[in-house]
Scaffold this active site. Structure first.
Site: not given
Ligand SMILES: *[C@@H]1O[C@H](CO)[C@@H](O)[C@H](O)[C@H]1NC(C)=O
Ligand SMILES: *[C@@H]1O[C@H](CO)[C@@H](O)[C@H](O)[C@H]1NC(C)=O
Ligand SMILES: CC(=O)N[C@H]1CO[C@H](CO)[C@@H](O)[C@@H]1O
Length: 556
Positions: A106, A115
Site C-alpha cells: 500500500e 509514493e
C-alpha cells in the site's frame, strides 16, 4: 490505520490471494506490518505454516522499529521476516530465498503515483517476483471529471482576479499572466466541501489503469474524448482513484468525491460498502486549467490529453478556447500555493494592505523601508507608491528569485529597481552597512515566509522576532505594519478529523496499542501526549462545529 474500509478490503483480498500453503508473500512498505500480519494469518489458515513465508521491507528506520514492536505484540515476530531496507535493496538469494509469488503493498498517495508506485513495481517485477504474481491490490484506475468552480478558479487565476480588483497593483502584469502561478501539478484537496459550489461539466471519465501484476510502463499518454454535460467554464479537473483489490473483481476501495459515490454511474465500481469514512490520508486531486478556464457548451466534445511519468499524472485540455499553457516557465516565474494565490487576488485583503501602506506614507516620505518577509506584494507596493524610498526586501525564502521577479514586473508597476535592494537572508544577518547607516522608517510584512506554508499560525510571529532584531536600527518614529498580532482560539468539534487520528487498539484483529504513542494519536492518551497541535485548514477537516465563542485571544 483508522480507515476501517481500507483495512477490511485489504483483509478480504489478502485472504483470497493467499490460498496456496506454499505461497511466498512480499510486503513492500510494511508500515506497522498490518498487511504482513494479515498475510501470515491467511497462510496459517490454509495450513501454510512452515511451508509458505512472509517477507516485509520497511526502509524508514523509526517505522521499522515500530513494525517490530507490533509484530512482537501480536506474536508474529517469527512469522514475518522484516528487513529495514528499500525494496530495491532486497535481493533474491540474499534476503529472499526465492522470488515472491504474492505481492502485497500500500504505497499510494492521493495522486496514486506520488509514493513511487511505478518504480517500485518495475523493480519488484524485474527482480523480486515470479512471472504473473498475485498482487493485492490487483488494479488501480484513476478517474477525472470536469468542473466549474469560482472557488478553485480564484486559487489559480491571479491575473483575472487582480484585474477585477482594479487597484492598479499588478503582481501579474499584462503579457506576464503566469509569472506568479500555482505549480503545474495535481493538488490534493478535499473537494466534498465544495459540492454546493461546483458545477459538474462532464460525467466521470477513466484516465489510466494500472495492473499491479504486470511491469508498468514508465510513461504513457491517453487522449480522452469527453462530452460536456452543461454550459459553463472548465476551471479544473477533479480526479480520484478506485482500487480493485482482488482478481475476481468483488472488493473495491474508492477515493471518489461524495457526489460520485452517491450516484450509481455504470462502469464505476462502488465502494465495497458505502460506510467509507471521511479520510485525511487520501484526498481528491485538483488540476487547474490555465487562465480563466475553458468555456464550453452542453454536449460539446472535448479532447483531453492525459499523461503520466514515474511519479505524477498531468493533463492538457485540447480545446481551441483553452489559453495555451506554456510549459517552459521562465526563470522569473514564481510558484505559490493555491491558497496564497487566492489571497493575493482577494480584493478585500489587497485593499486593506494598500490603505495601510498609503496611510503610512501619507504624512511623510520614508527614506528607508524594510520588507521583513517574502512579501512580493508589499515590496512592489511600497516601491511603486513611494518612488523616493529605498526599499530593502529581506526575502529570506525567495532570495534571488524574488529579485528577478521584481525586476520583471517593475516597469508595469511604475517603479525602478534602483530603489530596491534584495538581501535574501534571515533578519539576523541585516547589518547597518546594508542600511548605509541610515535608520529604518518603515518596517512591513504580511507576514508571509516562503517555505513556512502549512505550518502552525504562530510561526508567523517570526515577524515579531524580526522587529525585535531590528530594534536598534529603527528610527524613533518608525512605523511598523502590522502593528499587532492577535492569535485567536476557539474550541471546535471535528469528529471526522478526530476519528481519522484516534488512538488505535485493534485493527482487523491485530493489536496496535503500541503504535499510538509513536504515531501521535488523539484520545485516551496520558496528559501531555494528548492533543497534538497540527496545522489544518478548517474547511478541509470534514464536519466541523464551533463549540466556544471566538473571542478568546492571545495578544502580541
Ligand atoms: C513528472 O512530471 C511532473 C509534472 O509534469 C514533474 O514535475 C516531475 O518532475 C516529473 N517526474 C519525473 C520523475 O520525471
Ligand atoms: C509613475 O511614476 C512617475 C514618477 O514618480 C510619476 O510621475 C507617474 O505619474 C507615475 N505613473 C503612474 C501611471 O502611476
Ligand atoms: C488508548 C490506548 O490504547 N492507549 C495506549 C497507547 O499506547 C500505550 C503504550 O503502548 C498504551 O499503554 C496505551 O494503553
Amino acid at each position: 490505520l483508522n480507515d476501517a474500509a481500507r483495512n477490511r478490503a485489504y483483509r478480504r483480498a489478502i485472504d483470497a490471494a493467499v490460498s496456496d500453503p506454499s505461497a511466498r508473500v512480499l510486503d513492500i512498505g510494511a508500515g506497522t506490518g498490518l498487511l504482513s500480519m494479515m498475510s501470515a494469518r491467511a497462510l496459517e489458515a490454509v495450513g501454510g505454516e512452515g511451508r509458505g513465508s512472509v517477507s516485509a521491507c520497511e526502509s524508514y528506520l523509526p517505522m521499522g522499529k515500530l513494525t517490530r514492536r507490533v509484530l512482537r505484540a501480536n506474536g508474529m515476530e517469527n512469522k514475518v521476516k522484516l528487513f529495514h531496507k528499500r525494496s530495491d535493496e532486497l535481493e533474491v538469494g540474499v534476503e529472499l530465498d526465492s522470488p515472491a509469488d504474492v505481492l502485497v503493498s500500500e504505497i499510494l498517495d492521493s495522486e496514486l503515483l506520488g509514493e513511487g508506485l511505478i518504480p517500485t513495481l518495475q523493480q519488484a517485477h524485474d527482480s523480486l517476483l515470479v512471472k504473473n504474481p498475485k498482487t493485492v491490490p490487483y488494479r488501480a484506475t484513476t478517474y477525472g471529471q470536469l468542473v466549474e468552480s469560482p472557488f478553485l478558479w480564484k486559487m489559480h487565476d491571479l491575473h483575472s482576479n487582480e484585474a477585477n480588483a482594479a487597484d492598479g497593483v499588478w503582481l501579474t502584469p499584462d503579457g506576464m499572466e503566469n509569472i506568479v502561478s500555482v505549480k503545474l501539478q495535481q493538488h490534493a484537496m478535499q473537494c466534498d466541501p465544495l459540492e454546493d459550489e461546483i458545477r459538474l461539466l462532464s460525467e466521470p471519465f477513466k484516465v489510466f489503469e494500472f495492473d499491479f501484476s504486470e511491469r508498468p510502463e514508465s510513461q504513457r499518454e491517453n487522449k480522452i474524448t469527453i462530452k460536456t454535460t452543461g454550459d459553463g467554464c472548465v476551471h479544473a479537473i477533479i480526479s480520484w482513484w478506485v482500487l480493485q483489490l482482488d482478481s475476481a473483481g468483488s472488493i473495491f476501495y474508492s477515493t471518489a468525491p461524495k457526489w460520485v459515490r452517491q450516484s450509481s454511474i455504470k462502469d464505476l465500481p462502488r465502494c465495497a460498502d458505502d460506510t467509507k469514512d471521511w479520510c485525511d490520508h487520501w484526498k481528491h486531486c485538483v488540476w487547474f486549467t490555465q487562465g480563466r478556464g475553458a468555456p464550453v457548451m452542453k454536449d460539446q466534445t472535448l479532447s483531453l490529453r492525459a499523461s503520466h511519468n514515474l511519479t505524477s499524472i498531468s493533463y492538457q485540455l485540447l480545446n481551441p478556447n483553452d489559453e495555451a499553457c506554456n510549459g517552459n516557465l521562465k526563470a522569473d516565474h514564481l510558484t505559490l500555493l493555491p491558497e496564497r494565490i487566492a489571497l493575493y487576488g482577494d480584493i478585500y485583503w489587497r485593499s486593506a494592505l494598500i490603505t495601510a501602506i498609503k496611510n503610512a506614507l501619507s504624512d511623510r516620505s520614508p527614506q528607508t523601508c524594510i520588507v521583513a518577509d517574502d512579501s512580493i506584494f508589499l515590496a512592489l507596493l511600497v516601491s511603486s507608491l513611494s518612488p523616493s524610498s529605498k526599499v530593502i526586501a529581506m526575502f529570506p525564502g525567495l532570495r534571488d528569485k524574488g529579485a528577478t521577479y521584481l525586476q520583471a514586473v517593475a516597469k508595469a508597476n511604475n517603479f525602478s529597481m534602483d530603489q530596491i535592494q534584495v538581501i535574501g537572508k534571515r533578519a539576523a544577518s541585516l547589518s547597518t552597512d546594508d542600511l548605509e547607516h541610515k535608520k529604518i522608517n518603515l518596517l512591513v510584512g504580511e507576514p508571509f515566509y516562503c517555505g513556512s506554508e502549512g505550518m502552525l499560525p504562530w510561526q508567523n510571529l517570526r515577524f515579531w522576532n524580526a522587529r525585535t532584531l531590528f530594534h536598534s536600527m529603527l528610527s524613533e518614529d518608525a512605523l511598523i505594519m502590522p502593528c499587532k498580532g492577535v492569535l485567536k482560539l476557539c474550541a471546535m468539534s471535528l469528529p471526522d478529523l478526530w476519528k481519522s487520528r484516534r488512538s488505535l487498539k485493534d485493527v482487523e484483529g491485530f493489536d496496535h496499542l503500541v503504535v499510538n504513542e509513536t504515531l501521535g494519536a488523539c484520545g485516551d492518551l496520558p496528559g501531555e501526549q494528548q492533543g497534538p497541535c497540527l496545522p489544518y485548514y478548517v474547511w478541509q477537516c470534514g464536519y466541523t462545529k464551533v463549540q466556544s465563542n471566538t473571542d478568546s485571544r492571545l495578544d502580541a
